[in-house]
Design an enzyme around this catalytic site. Structure first.
Site, PDB file in Angstrom:
ATOM      1  N   GLU A   1       6.110 -11.611  13.025  1.00  0.00           N
ATOM      2  CA  GLU A   1       5.388 -12.208  14.332  1.00  0.00           C
ATOM      3  C   GLU A   1       5.411 -13.588  14.241  1.00  0.00           C
ATOM      4  OE1 GLU A   1       0.927 -11.385  14.690  1.00  0.00           O
ATOM      5  OE2 GLU A   1       1.799  -9.836  13.524  1.00  0.00           O
TER       6      GLU A   1
ATOM      7  N   ARG B   1       0.669  -1.290   0.059  1.00  0.00           N
ATOM      8  CA  ARG B   1      -0.042   0.029   0.093  1.00  0.00           C
ATOM      9  C   ARG B   1       0.874   1.371   0.082  1.00  0.00           C
ATOM     10  NH1 ARG B   1      -5.080  -1.328   3.939  1.00  0.00           N
ATOM     11  NH2 ARG B   1      -3.490  -2.670   5.005  1.00  0.00           N
TER      12      ARG B   1
END
Length: 193
Positions: A116, A79
């Site tokens: 993560e 984005r």
């Protein structure tokens, strides 16, 4: 949490009415991409000419450094490719894409970063950043800072200079901005992670 958990201090230069209009276009989707996550969808902002204009004006007004302090805008996949080129065009600057690994033709330089749930890599074409070129790194979101720091590392490996970072959204409570150290930064809207 609803739109009321979004703070808009980075929108102070566009006026309260425009800030409220922009925030009204941010869609909150609970449980996406997995349960417990509140996904903030910015695509309705892009689909609305007024909101998109407000957003681009706000990004320009909230630059973390003077427009003369950088030569190019760097956008991060994916984005950052929506906001970076539009901002670069508004400012009369060129645009450089930092992509996910394997998306650019050779020769590229790569930088891994932690997620993560594992690791990922970003790449930049080796011939687009020259020694001493000053860049503003732009992305839609800063969370942990892993992607932004990987891009910073790539720019510096190529001999470029990072002038600052500009984000549309900042997730608070996970120290992504802190991970960028002393670099000038800006974000337009903040929301809890």
């Amino acid at each position: 949490m609803a739109a009321s958990d979004i703070t808009v201090s980075g929108l102070n230069k566009v006026g309260a009415e425009d800030a409220a209009y922009l925030v009204s276009k941010i869609r909150t989707i609970p449980g996406f991409p997995k349960e417990g996550i509140l996904f903030r969808d910015f695509m309705p902002v892009l689909a609305d000419a007024r909101a998109f204009g407000i957003l681009m004006g706000a990004l320009e007004a909230a630059l973390p450094v003077d427009v003369d302090d950088f030569d190019m805008v760097v956008g991060l996949e994916a984005r950052g490719f929506l906001f970076g080129p539009a901002l670069a065009a508004r400012l009369g600057k060129g645009f450089i894409a930092v992509r996910k690994a394997g998306k650019l033709p050779p020769e590229t330089m790569s930088q891994s970063y932690d997620l993560e749930y594992g690791q990922a890599s970003m790449e930049i074409e080796t011939n687009v950043v020259h020694e001493g070129v000053r860049v503003l790194i732009v992305d839609d979101l800063i969370a942990t800072g892993g992607t932004a720091n990987a891009a910073r590392s790539l720019i510096e490996k190529c001999g470029g200079v990072v002038a600052g970072f500009s984000f549309v959204m900042e997730l608070t409570g996970i120290d992504g901005m802190k991970s960028l150290g002393d670099y000038p930064t800006s974000s337009l809207v903040c929301m809890p992670a």
